[in-house]
Structures are given as C-alpha cells and as structure tokens.
Scaffold this active site. Structure first.
Site, PDB file in Angstrom:
ATOM      1  N   ARG A  22      -2.346   5.788  -8.119  1.00 22.86           N
ATOM      2  CA  ARG A  22      -1.979   4.424  -7.743  1.00 22.86           C
ATOM      3  C   ARG A  22      -0.712   3.972  -8.467  1.00 22.86           C
ATOM      4  O   ARG A  22       0.091   3.226  -7.899  1.00 22.86           O
ATOM      5  CB  ARG A  22      -3.153   3.486  -7.974  1.00 22.86           C
TER       6      ARG A  22
ATOM      7  N   TYR B  30      -1.513   2.226   1.911  1.00 21.55           N
ATOM      8  CA  TYR B  30      -2.345   3.383   1.555  1.00 21.55           C
ATOM      9  C   TYR B  30      -2.697   3.420   0.068  1.00 21.55           C
ATOM     10  O   TYR B  30      -2.186   2.636  -0.715  1.00 21.55           O
ATOM     11  CB  TYR B  30      -1.771   4.710   2.038  1.00 21.55           C
ATOM     12  N   GLU B  31      -3.630   4.325  -0.271  1.00 21.13           N
ATOM     13  CA  GLU B  31      -4.221   4.393  -1.617  1.00 21.13           C
ATOM     14  C   GLU B  31      -4.932   3.088  -1.989  1.00 21.13           C
ATOM     15  O   GLU B  31      -4.935   2.672  -3.152  1.00 21.13           O
ATOM     16  CB  GLU B  31      -3.166   4.741  -2.676  1.00 21.13           C
ATOM     17  N   GLY B  32      -5.527   2.433  -1.006  1.00 15.38           N
ATOM     18  CA  GLY B  32      -6.186   1.147  -1.238  1.00 15.38           C
ATOM     19  C   GLY B  32      -5.203   0.028  -0.988  1.00 15.38           C
ATOM     20  O   GLY B  32      -4.231  -0.131  -1.727  1.00 15.38           O
TER      21      GLY B  32
END
Length: 594
Positions: free
Chosen positions: A297, A441-443
């Site tokens: 992240r 993306y990635e949360g």
C-alpha cells in the site's frame, strides 16, 4: 513531455539530512555490513540512470501501443521485454528480496526512492517488478523452505514474475465471499478452480513463467475471511531443479481495456483444476497475504508521488518556455513582447502546490519506510513495537493521501499546460489517466479511510494515535527556541490539537451514531495527512536552515515550507468543520430523493 530527471538531491536530503536513516541501518545487524550512506548514494545514482535512460523514454509510445491479447496470450508493447530483461540482469527486480535467495535486501526507506523513480518513469512498467516484489515477500515470510528454494531465486533474479490473485467477479473488497476452491490431491498439491479478475501482470511475454499467489477455500473452510487459504500456482510447473516442466491448467480469459496504465496487462485469470501448493497454514491465507500489504500500500501511494513529481517537472518546463501575456510591473521583462506564464499568480499557485505536496510526499513516504524498517530491524522490542504502531496508523494514509494528492498534482500540471495538457501529443494527460487507478486498487481510498478511523483509531480507542502525537509534541518542544518559525510552530500545534480534539469527539459519538465513522472517514484521513505533512515540512525547514550554507539549493526548500503553511495547511480548518458535522447532512435524504 519533459525528459524525466530523478530528484536525487532531494532524495539524499530527506534520507540523510532529515531522517538520518544511516544511523538506523548501522544499528541493525542485518544491514550494518551492507548499507551506509555512500552505498545508498551509489545505488540510487544507478537507479536514476535506469529510470531516466531505460524506462522513461519508452513510456509514451508504450501507452499509445498498449498490450494486446490474442488466443489467450498477452503481448506487451515494443521494447518492454528487452527493458525488463535488462532491469532483471541489473538486479533491480529483487531490490528488497532476501539476499539468501539472490536479492539486494534493501531497506524500505531506500527502496522507496527507487520505486518513486520507476513510477515517475512509467507506472505501467513499474507494476511488473512491483507485483513480483510483493509476491516474493509473501513467499519468503510464509512459504515452506521447499517452496522458497524452488521459487524465490528465480523471482528475485527476474527470470519469473509474480502476481496476487484476490478479487473475483462477484467479490470486490469483500473477500470473505470468494468462491475459488482448493481440493487436496494425493501428492500433497491442491487442485485450484475459480476465476480471478483485475489481476495485474496475470499474463504477459516478459518472462517464461508467472507465479500466481491465489486465495481459495478448502472443502472444510469456515465461512467468511477466516476460511481463506493461500496457494502458489505457477503458470508453468517447475521441476525439482528449477527448470520448467509442463504447463499448468490455468489461462488468461481476457484483458481489461482501461482508462490508463495501457501498457500494464490487467487480466481475467481462469484456474481449471490447476496445481497449487499451500502457503502457510490452512485458513490463514488472508493474514499471510496482508503481511506485505503495508509495503504494497505504501508502494501504491508512491505511484501517486511518482506521477506528481513527473507532472511537476513537465509543467515547470512548460511554464518557463511558454511566452504569453504580461506580468505585473514587478515581474515583467521589459525587453520582451510577452512574459513566460511563470509570472502569473495562478500558475505559480499551481506549481508551488505541486512542489509542496510532492516534496512533502517524498518526506512522508521515506518516513513511513523508516518506520517499516524499524519495525523489522529495530534494535529492541520497544522500538519495534512503537514502529509497528506507527505503521498501522500511517499505512492507510500513505496509500490514500499520496494518491489523492498525486491526482491533484497531475491535474494541476494539466491545467498549467492549458489546451496542450488535454491533447495526447504532450503526454501530460497520460499522467492523469495513469494515476487515477491508484486511488482504486489495493483497497479503495474510501476503504483506507474506514481502516484508519474505524479500525485503527476508534478500534484502539485512540491508542494508535498516541505515538504519532507524542513524536510531534516532542519535536514542537525542541523547536521552542527557533523564533523564525514561531508562526508555523503555532499552526502545527493548533492543527495537532484539532486532530486530537475531533478524534476524541468521534470516539465519544461513535457509540450513539453508527453512521458517523463512514460519514467522516475520508475527511479524517485527509486531516491526518495534512498534519503529517506540516510536521515533516517543519522538520525539513529547520534542517534546511542548518544545511543551507553547504547546499544553497535548500533556500527553495525553506520558501516552499512557508508556502505550505500559508496556503495549504489551512485546508484543515474546512476538514475539521466537515468532521464536526458528523453524519447528519449525509443522511437527510431518503433513497428516492437522490
């Protein structure tokens, strides 16, 4: 588009003058013999050459060409395969990988600078080695010795790449409802069946093998996220000696046609009884995958930072060269029929906003990287625990704030270009398109905000905020004698007090209002971000004053700090007002009134 030049002076200033990372490295047994300031400088100088001369020149042509998909095969843009091979041969794919398996083993505070350069050069290209690094870390932390010996040397060398296969068509963020199945086989492997979507680098022609890390459920799996296991599923099954054997039962069903990152293959992956091997313990796949999410992240946040830096360089060059209109008498060039647009207040506002947020972002990403290093290599348990707490608090901010403000900076750059920023010829619009996905993306950034406020701050009853507050307060106490910065010191103290005040208020209200956390989470995350940057800008400014005689370019750093406090930090006042409104105004409308 301007030729990219890595901001090496600023990287060195942040690493060594502001954060003194070398002292941390020398205290870490794993790093003391391999890492010092001179070594770091040499590594980053070489990394700059790779980014500037190998990756960046291909970025626009690769975006225009994009990836292609024919009969289950993905072809990357012209030059990508050769460039990836050269990157791998230089050891740049395994920069953070364990030296035991052929990696460089760089600390995160240092690798963050390399990642920024790669993202400034081309976000699309950076995703192939970036996802591989994440897969390497996960296997190294959770894989069996047999799996590590078989896969990690090939991945660290860049001979094979890696992916993370989480999302499914019906399950976005809610991984607890995934349907992919893993059936035990008599030879100790598992038959993996299911469909995964949005898989970055799921299929490509850069390497002969792709190692997929796949989340799936065993037959006896508990419901929800507690029933997810993690498996390594290679595109081609390796033999015991590491040579390639038979093709596995998996395929790329299609690729996505996206707004940006055209040169990155985003794939639908079908697993049809493919052979896989368990990574870690059964039903513990999600915790295994998330052990490297703090790194990943931050890596996504750095994509926003890298694009912002490239945007600033492009816009600054254009603003200096573009002759149009006349400035005020104080800035006018009387020997020319027109002035550069750099004399105009709005252009300066945009450029200085980009500069302040980008240099603040570089300090922030380096600071978070230093916390990750301390959590991993800290000399004592207390140091590691405190760094762990800071990482838990700051990771969602790193992902969301760096990408939100990164997009803001690319749009400012586009505006400086005017109409030329909207057409493809100049390349500026590519940065806007490429950066946009990093907020998703990635949360998604909304999920990051919920993680920060709901799980981290409220979930800990405010305890996770305390190490940050303590660090800033200690710094402010040390600054009490620096009269030149009294106004900025008071601003930071007020902003910190406001953060602590609204945090306490939200803790009090959360029990009675179940909507309040989701209603104000994004504003809260941005509040934390601006306070963090204010703290880091004041640190940089005071160090810059000390070092200015030997490094004259730091005079601009001091002026940029003044701009941040005067024109950007006041944004916190609006954020605090919005947070204090709570959920009331968001929930006045009935569904049919939207």
């Amino acid at each position: 588009m301007a030729d990219y030049r890595a901001p090496r002076d600023d990287m060195d200033f942040v690493l060594h003058d502001v954060f003194n990372v070398s002292a941390d490295w020398q205290q870490a047994e794993e790093l003391a013999d391999m890492m010092d300031e001179d070594t770091a400088t040499a590594i980053l100088d070489e990394a700059a050459k790779v980014a500037e001369n190998l990756i960046a020149p291909l970025s626009r042509a690769a975006d225009e060409q994009g990836v292609s998909f024919t009969e289950g095969k993905v072809t990357t843009p012209d030059g990508f395969k050769q460039n990836f091979k050269q990157l791998a041969e230089g050891g740049w794919v395994g920069v953070t990988a364990n030296p035991e398996f052929g990696g460089m083993g760089l600390p995160k505070s240092l690798s963050a600078q390399y990642e920024e350069m790669l993202c400034s050069a081309d976000i699309s290209f950076s995703l192939y080695p970036g996802l591989t690094s994440g897969a390497i870390m996960t296997l190294d932390l959770h894989g069996s010795d047999e799996l590590k010996q078989l896969y990690l040397p090939k991945m660290a060398s860049g001979e094979w790449t890696g992916t993370m296969c989480l999302t499914e068509p019906h399950a976005g963020t809610d991984l607890g409802i995934i349907k992919s199945k893993a059936i035990p086989e008599s030879d100790g492997s598992y038959a993996i069946t299911g469909t995964k979507i949005f898989i970055t680098g799921g299929e490509h022609d850069l390497t002969d093998n792709i190692v997929h890390l796949v989340l799936a459920k065993l037959p006896d799996a508990p419901a929800g996220t507690k029933g997810i296991s993690l498996f390594v599923v290679p595109k081609v099954i390796p033999n015991d000696d590491g040579s390639l054997g038979e093709a596995n039962s998996l395929s790329c069903g299609s690729i996505e046609h996206k707004m940006g990152i055209h040169a990155s293959a985003t794939c639908v992956m079908n697993f049809d009884g493919a052979k896989g091997w368990l990574v870690g313990e059964p039903h513990r796949g999600l915790p295994a995958m998330f052990t490297m999410m703090n790194y990943e992240r931050l890596g996504v946040g750095i994509q926003g930072l890298g694009a912002a830096e490239r945007s600033y360089q492009n816009a600054l060059e254009y603003a200096k060269d573009r002759i149009q209109g006349r400035g005020a008498k104080a800035t006018r060039d009387n020997n020319a029929e027109a002035d550069s647009i750099l004399v105009h207040g709005d252009v300066r506002r945009m450029l200085l906003t980009m500069k302040a947020m980008t240099e603040g972002g570089r300090a922030f990403s380096t600071w978070v990287g230093q916390q990750l290093d301390r959590a991993k290599y800290g000399a004592d348990e207390q140091t590691r625990q405190q760094a762990d707490a800071m990482v838990a608090l700051l990771t969602p901010v790193a992902k969301a704030f760096l990408t939100d403000t990164g997009l803001e900076s690319t749009i400012h750059g586009q505006q400086v270009f005017g109409g030329h920023g909207y057409v493809r010829e100049w390349g500026q619009e590519q940065l806007v398109r490429d950066t946009r996905i990093a907020q998703i993306y990635e949360g998604t950034n909304g999920i990051q905000a919920l993680d920060l406020l709901g799980r981290k701050v409220c979930g800990s009853q405010g305890k996770l905020l305390e190490p940050f507050t303590q660090e800033v307060n200690e710094f402010l106490a040390q600054m009490s004698s620096k009269h030149d910065w009294n106004a900025e010191r008071a601003q930071l103290q007020q902003a910190l007090d406001s953060l602590n005040g609204v945090s306490a208020e939200l803790l009090q209200k959360a029990g009675a209002d179940e909507n309040i956390i989701s209603a104000v989470a994004v504003e809260y995350l941005h509040l934390v971000g601006y306070v963090c940057y204010a703290y880091l800008w004041l640190r940089m400014a005071t160090v810059a004053e000390q070092k200015q005689a030997e490094k004259p370019y730091l005079g601009a750093k001091i002026k940029t700090a003044k701009f941040y406090f005067a024109r950007i930090l006041p944004r916190v006042n609006a954020l605090v007002a919005a947070i204090k409104d709570g959920s009331e105004s968001l929930y006045l409308h009935d569904e049919d009134e939207f």
